[in-house]
Write a protein that holds these residues in place. Structure first.
Motif, PDB file in Angstrom:
ATOM      1  N   ARG A  74       7.319 -32.676  35.083  1.00 39.83           N
ATOM      2  CA  ARG A  74       8.106 -31.628  34.472  1.00 39.83           C
ATOM      3  C   ARG A  74       7.931 -30.874  33.382  1.00 39.83           C
ATOM      4  NH1 ARG A  74      12.485 -34.373  34.495  1.00 39.83           N
ATOM      5  NH2 ARG A  74      12.574 -34.702  36.550  1.00 39.83           N
ATOM      6  N   SER A  75       7.358 -31.649  32.165  1.00 43.00           N
ATOM      7  CA  SER A  75       7.191 -31.177  30.973  1.00 43.00           C
ATOM      8  C   SER A  75       5.991 -30.370  30.845  1.00 43.00           C
ATOM      9  CB  SER A  75       6.982 -32.273  29.983  1.00 43.00           C
ATOM     10  OG  SER A  75       6.450 -31.776  28.483  1.00 43.00           O
ATOM     11  N   GLN A  78       6.715 -27.171  32.727  1.00 44.61           N
ATOM     12  CA  GLN A  78       7.492 -26.083  31.955  1.00 44.61           C
ATOM     13  C   GLN A  78       6.388 -25.716  30.752  1.00 44.61           C
ATOM     14  OE1 GLN A  78      10.652 -28.860  30.742  1.00 44.61           O
ATOM     15  NE2 GLN A  78      11.874 -28.109  32.329  1.00 44.61           N
ATOM     16  N   GLY A  81       4.593 -22.923  32.181  1.00 42.39           N
ATOM     17  CA  GLY A  81       5.624 -21.387  32.436  1.00 42.39           C
ATOM     18  C   GLY A  81       5.612 -20.775  31.229  1.00 42.39           C
ATOM     19  N   ARG A  82       5.846 -21.479  30.055  1.00 40.47           N
ATOM     20  CA  ARG A  82       5.804 -21.043  28.843  1.00 40.47           C
ATOM     21  C   ARG A  82       4.350 -20.307  28.226  1.00 40.47           C
ATOM     22  NH1 ARG A  82       8.723 -25.629  27.557  1.00 40.47           N
ATOM     23  NH2 ARG A  82       6.953 -26.999  26.783  1.00 40.47           N
TER      24      ARG A  82
END
Length: 87
Positions: A74-75, A78, A81-82
């Motif tokens: 998940r990290s 994410q 995505g950033r």
């Protein structure tokens, strides 16, 4: 026995927008609302899908995904995505 109608209080702007969107789609405001709310998953439905996916992974690969591995994945996602939004 059919479904019973009810009322939802909202602002005039939201009502007007629903009316326009429904008209553009050739449907009623009720049908449009029904479509919109059935598109979104509840937290319980999301959890059921997560559990189903984890079970599929276990059955297909024989691997049980740990909570730590899920958190790291998940990290990582994410972070991707950033990076995408920063570019």
């Amino acid at each position: 026995m059919g479904e019973q109608d009810t009322s939802i209080k909202t602002t005039k702007d939201v009502r007007d927008r629903l009316r326009i969107l429904a008209s553009e789609r050739g449907t009623t405001m009720n049908e449009l609302l029904k479509e919109l709310v059935t598109r979104e998953l509840t937290e319980e439905e999301k959890e059921q899908r997560r559990q189903h996916a984890l079970e599929e992974v276990r059955q297909t690969t024989g691997v049980t995904v740990s909570d730590d591995a899920r958190a790291r994945a998940r990290s990582f996602l994410q972070g991707l995505g950033r990076e995408h939004h920063a570019a």
